[in-house]
Design an enzyme around this catalytic site. Structure first.
Site, PDB file in Angstrom:
ATOM      1  N   GLN A 180       3.977   8.160  -2.498  1.00 25.36           N
ATOM      2  CA  GLN A 180       3.495   9.153  -1.525  1.00 25.36           C
ATOM      3  C   GLN A 180       3.311  10.534  -2.137  1.00 25.36           C
ATOM      4  OE1 GLN A 180       2.492   9.016   1.612  1.00 25.36           O
ATOM      5  NE2 GLN A 180       2.834   6.831   1.884  1.00 25.36           N
ATOM      6  N   HIS A 203      -4.138   3.141  -3.903  1.00 29.46           N
ATOM      7  CA  HIS A 203      -4.765   3.424  -2.597  1.00 29.46           C
ATOM      8  C   HIS A 203      -4.163   4.643  -1.918  1.00 29.46           C
ATOM      9  CE1 HIS A 203      -1.841   1.510   0.341  1.00 29.46           C
ATOM     10  NE2 HIS A 203      -1.451   0.897  -0.749  1.00 29.46           N
ATOM     11  N   THR A 239      -4.486 -11.424 -16.792  1.00 31.52           N
ATOM     12  CA  THR A 239      -5.646 -10.563 -17.034  1.00 31.52           C
ATOM     13  C   THR A 239      -5.627  -9.393 -16.059  1.00 31.52           C
ATOM     14  OG1 THR A 239      -6.893 -12.471 -17.775  1.00 31.52           O
ATOM     15  CG2 THR A 239      -8.177 -10.545 -17.114  1.00 31.52           C
ATOM     16  N   CYS A 323       4.530  -3.332  13.669  1.00 28.16           N
ATOM     17  CA  CYS A 323       4.439  -3.793  15.058  1.00 28.16           C
ATOM     18  C   CYS A 323       4.645  -5.297  15.091  1.00 28.16           C
ATOM     19  CB  CYS A 323       3.044  -3.543  15.617  1.00 28.16           C
ATOM     20  SG  CYS A 323       2.664  -1.847  15.878  1.00 28.16           S
TER      21      CYS A 323
HETATM   22  N1  PLP Z   1       6.463   3.317  -1.492  1.00 26.77           N
HETATM   23  C1  PLP Z   1       6.029   4.166  -0.570  1.00 26.77           C
HETATM   24  C2  PLP Z   1       6.766   5.452  -0.359  1.00 26.77           C
HETATM   25  C3  PLP Z   1       4.890   3.865   0.182  1.00 26.77           C
HETATM   26  O1  PLP Z   1       4.468   4.706   1.129  1.00 26.77           O
HETATM   27  C4  PLP Z   1       4.230   2.643  -0.055  1.00 26.77           C
HETATM   28  C5  PLP Z   1       3.059   2.237   0.754  1.00 26.77           C
HETATM   29  O2  PLP Z   1       2.991   2.463   1.922  1.00 26.77           O
HETATM   30  C6  PLP Z   1       4.727   1.802  -1.036  1.00 26.77           C
HETATM   31  C7  PLP Z   1       5.839   2.168  -1.739  1.00 26.77           C
HETATM   32  C8  PLP Z   1       4.050   0.496  -1.345  1.00 26.77           C
HETATM   33  O3  PLP Z   1       2.818   0.741  -1.933  1.00 26.77           O
HETATM   34  P1  PLP Z   1       1.776  -0.474  -2.144  1.00 26.77           P
HETATM   35  O4  PLP Z   1       1.021  -0.560  -0.855  1.00 26.77           O
HETATM   36  O5  PLP Z   1       0.920  -0.046  -3.293  1.00 26.77           O
HETATM   37  O6  PLP Z   1       2.564  -1.671  -2.449  1.00 26.77           O
END
Ligand code: PLP
Length: 388
Positions: A180, A203, A239, A323
């Site tokens: 985050q 992402h 890969t 949810c």
């Molecule tokens: N750690 C935190 C603080 C996150 O907010 C998230 C995703 O929401 C993750 C880990 C997991 O990330 P990923 O979706 O790339 O597995």
């Protein structure tokens, strides 16, 4: 997704890309492989630069931050467990990726130390120091601290530098979940002097889904999760997802231009409007927080009703936690902060993106007030007051 990240991804999706430059396998030594290996190296360098890392090879690409965290925690545990007792220190508000991996390792013999947070979501540093001090006295113990740099539900930022100092003092390895913080904390960098492992997610910074990375400081030994080929310096067989990684790098590069000051101004404006709604509780406001996140609950308003009402109005806000058949489970983060179950199932997270406009915020706050009034009029439900 960032436009540059989309372009990079498309380039590697034949036939959109130039096949001569995008088709090869980076592990092959022929010209086509070398072309793609070059793109992979460039991506690694771009991402390392964005994170302030001196060595691009300290980055191991994964399929997600979740995988990176699994790799960090399980990798340490299976590396150390034959010689030493592994102690993992983690907060009660970690992401499920950390929580569930730690719980799995507890079943394998790791000892977990849960570090609490207060009502504002601030980490109890004194408790962490006390537990580290008590555990470090026995040289048969291996100490691993795993903490998030910023919380995904409240946006509260943890004091990574101060924790890093404690880890140095007590000889603990420090894993940071930076999913985050990177891209949302101004000037975020991985401090190689204090942090040995860090999880990253593409992402979360405007890159593609299904790509992540683990920073592994040189010299840190981990048992791999995946066995097979020698990819990623034998740290992760298989890969690599070159297109996804090139897109990840383009998103990292685009962070240089991200205007966090404006996002924060907009978020503060949003919160000022939210506070006008009677019975609104915004969480973590006394703490340093991510610039784009607001976690709020409203007296007498259940989270699922609010989310559905806003959804109908065209807005996508998240519940604190998953949810199940239309109802929201209480958020473990809010429970850990001292809220009761009803409140912990009522908080919603409002996140702003780099493209969010003032107009969107205005229409959002109008819709929010309308939906809340409608829910309150229909229901006499009154949530108990928080224990804070
Ligand atoms: N750690 C935190 C603080 C996150 O907010 C998230 C995703 O929401 C993750 C880990 C997991 O990330 P990923 O979706 O790339 O597995």
């Amino acid at each position: 997704m960032e436009q540059g990240a989309i372009d990079a991804l498309l380039f590697f999706l034949s036939p959109a890309g130039d096949e001569r430059r995008s088709y090869g396998n980076p592990s092959s030594i022929h010209w086509a492989g070398r072309q793609v290996k070059g793109a992979l190296d460039d991506a690694r360098e771009t991402i390392a630069l964005s994170l302030g890392l001196s060595d691009p090879n300290s980055l191991c690409f994964t399929g997600s931050a979740t995988e990176a965290t699994n790799m960090a925690l399980k990798g340490c545990f299976f590396q150390e467990k034959t010689e030493r007792t592994v102690h993992i220190f983690l907060s009660t508000v970690e992401h499920e990726a950390t929580l569930e991996t730690a719980r799995f390792l507890e079943g394998q013999g790791a000892i977990l130390h849960w570090i609490p947070v207060n009502a504002q979501g601030a980490l109890d540093l004194v408790q962490l120091e006390t537990e580290l001090a008590a555990t470090a006295t026995d040289k048969k113990n291996f100490l691993l601290v795993s903490l998030m740099a910023a919380n995904n539900e409240t946006g509260v930022i943890f004091p990574v530098a101060a924790v890093g100092e404690l880890c140095l003092r007590f000889g603990a390895l420090f894993h940071v979940d930076a999913a985050q913080a990177w891209g949302k904390v101004p000037g975020f960098r991985i401090d190689e002097n204090r942090v040995q492992l860090a999880s990253l997610s593409a992402h979360k910074i405007g890159g593609p889904k299904g790509v992540g990375a683990l920073f592994v400081k040189k010299g840190v030994k981990l048992q791999p999760l995946l066995h097979g080929g020698a990819q990623e310096r034998k740290r992760r067989a298989g890969t690599v997802n070159v297109g996804g990684i090139a897109s990840f790098a383009a998103a990292a590069k685009a962070l240089e231009k991200r205007d966090l000051v404006t996002i924060k101004l907009y978020r503060d404006g949003l919160e000022a409007a939210v506070k006008q709604i009677p019975g609104a509780h915004i969480l973590g406001t006394t703490q340093p927080r991510l610039v784009n996140t607001t976690n709020v609950l409203f007296d007498g308003v259940r989270g699922e009703g609010l989310i559905m009402g806003l959804d109908l109005a065209g807005f996508a806000v998240s519940a604190g936690s998953a949810c199940n058949s239309g109802s929201i489970n209480p958020s473990h983060v809010l429970l850990a902060m001292g809220w009761d179950k009803a409140a912990a199932a009522s908080a919603v997270r409002i996140s702003l993106g780099p493209s969010t406009t003032l107009d969107e915020i205005r229409s959002f706050t109008e819709a929010l007030a309308v939906v809340i009034t409608r829910i309150r009029t229909r229901s006499q439900l009154d949530l108990p007051s928080p224990r804070v």
